[in-house]
Scaffold this motif. Structure first.
Motif: not given
Length: 82
Positions: A31-36, A38-42, A47-51
């Motif tokens: 869920r946190g990676a999804l938010v990250a 979305a913030k980047d509009q990806s 894996d960078d979002n997960v980190r």
């Protein structure tokens, strides 16, 4: 619905490794990676979002060394008994 994978293969591996296979942790991390992402509009989670999500979710404990309650306070502020 979505017809493509939201998570890249490397991101799925990173969620598994970062959560230690524990489903609740994997859910929080994903869920946190999804938010990250979305913030980047990806359109996909990397894996960078997960980190990035991992650094926000699994913060170190804020207790003093030797505190008997250290293992019980996951990232929450805690006044250690003196």
């Amino acid at each position: 619905g979505v017809k493509t994978n939201l998570f890249e293969d490397n991101a799925i591996t990173a969620v598994h490794q970062g959560s230690g296979g524990i489903l609740r942790k994997a859910n929080h991390l994903a869920r946190g990676a999804l938010v990250a992402a979305a913030k980047d509009q990806s359109m996909t989670v990397t894996d960078d979002n997960v980190r990035l999500a991992s650094t926000e979710i699994f913060k170190p404990l804020k207790t003093e060394p030797g505190c008997p309650a250290r293992s019980k306070h996951l990232g929450k502020k805690h006044a250690c008994p003196k």
